[in-house]
Design an enzyme around this catalytic site. Sequence first.
Site, short mmCIF file in Angstrom:
data_model
loop_
_atom_site.label_atom_id
_atom_site.label_comp_id
_atom_site.label_asym_id
_atom_site.label_seq_id
_atom_site.Cartn_x
_atom_site.Cartn_y
_atom_site.Cartn_z
N GLY A 168 12.63 -4.77 75.78
CA GLY A 168 13.19 -3.70 74.96
C GLY A 168 14.50 -3.15 75.47
CB SER A 194 10.07 -15.33 76.08
OG SER A 194 10.66 -14.06 76.33
CB ILE A 197 11.57 -12.66 69.76
CG1 ILE A 197 10.80 -13.73 70.53
CG2 ILE A 197 11.02 -12.51 68.34
CD1 ILE A 197 9.33 -13.42 70.73
CB SER A 199 16.31 -9.11 73.23
OG SER A 199 16.07 -10.42 73.70
CB THR A 203 14.55 -14.27 81.66
OG1 THR A 203 14.35 -12.86 81.77
CG2 THR A 203 14.89 -14.82 83.04
CG ASP A 256 3.55 -6.28 69.85
OD1 ASP A 256 2.70 -7.18 70.02
OD2 ASP A 256 4.33 -5.90 70.74
CB SER A 264 0.55 -12.17 74.11
OG SER A 264 1.78 -12.85 74.22
CE LYS A 288 9.12 -5.57 72.89
NZ LYS A 288 8.51 -6.82 73.41
#
EC number: 2.4.2.57
Length: 503
Positions: A168, A194, A197, A199, A203, A256, A264, A288
Amino acid sequence: MKAKIRILDMFSGRYTVLINEEDAKEAKLHPDDLVKIEAGKKAVYGSVALSNLVGKGEVGISRDVLDLHNFSEGETVSVIPAGTPESVRYIKKKMHGEKLRKVEIEAIVRDIVDRKLRDIEISSFVTALEINGLDMDEIAALTIAMAETGDMLDIDRKPIMDVHSIGGVPGNKTNILVVPIVAAAGLTIPKTSSRAITSAAGTADVVEVFADVSFSLDEIKRIVEKVGACLVWGGALNLAPADDITIKAERALSIDPTGLMLASIMSKKYAMGSQYVLIDIPTGKGVKVETVEEARSLARDFIELGKRLGQYVEVAITYGGQPIGHTVGPALEAREALSALMTGKGPGSLIEKATGLAGILLEMGGVAPAGTGKKMAKEILESGKAWEKMKEIIEAQGGDPNIKPEEIPIGDKTYTFTAATSGYVTAIDNRAITAIARAAGAPEDKGAGIELYVKVGEKVKEGDPLFTIHAEHEARLDQAIVLARRTEPIRIEGMVLQRIGNI
């Protein structure tokens, strides 16, 4: 019915089986019926779609689905009606607010992975979790089921550390410093990350600027056992595959569910064999988790779930009210992170957060006495040991260990916004910064993003530069400029906010 495989040169992202209308009529198959495509021990499930793209006696499957299975063009297969999976009944049970048993959760997850459940059924499951929630028994069962239906990593080097930020905050390249600091202290930290999505850079997007991030599980094991760490993309692995499928439903519905979010994150830590896990929960406006109270509640859930999984979990509630460091976007963040590792110096927010998190991990792993971890992390960073370890990681992942941060190319189409008035920076809008960087082309365009010159609390004069937008294409730059003018992501105010006269 019997049919021959026809590979369609398309990538649907869905398990859809194309059947000729005449064949479907004869076999009494209807659109969206679940069928099993079988040949010997090979099998795949999919939803029926009627199409004249395939001839009579053919069954069409997209290339991306075939890549995951071993069917070949022209191969004869059986097309068998599969009926409604039992797991649909369990989904309806959760829709009615009832608690699911472990075996029922396992059945749902297995059918998601096997593609026995259609998109509408998966969306119904995700919606039921959003409305009715999961208790900790259900979350633990879901976490283990998600992990065990995918691949599991077994690394000989112990203990295995891990760190995860729930995200976030723009510019969060922190783990690119944390991982080599922790590994330089002799601990093992296989970090999967990941891609972005929502953002401007995940990383994995940042690391990909200077090293490969896509590896098989066996390759990761070799890298980690050689250098003690990795920074790789989790999406290239078959870790908790149900998670990737449910995320699509969450994204489409813009929801979410907390229980699913916990499962997850922790299912992938469980699959990686992580023994000590640090969860970073950024807190502040525009992220978030906006309040400390919410963060503490979520922290308790992570810790309790870890206990049930046999993992030791600690949580760091961190400041997330403005971007970390001065850069947002893959190449810009790569420059900043590598420069900090190389020199041991950098923006205060980046260094403080990275050494703070790394210090907690060093204490969790037993290499630093309680209360001394952050100091040890700073010493490792400033001594150059973290940079030497990072060079080992880069080389092991196919990059150039002699890379120079300033040589990383960034978008050459630029526009700088300046202060319209003198005063103090009172707020930086995280969501607006992210949206502007994405409008400029990030993360797909690696060189796109934002370079910040000011942070909250700093004094500015009229005309001082506030931030520069970088883009690789003029059209994307123009879009970002329009958005920046509309959202005004940096707020500047004087010490006197308003004068109210005596009327």
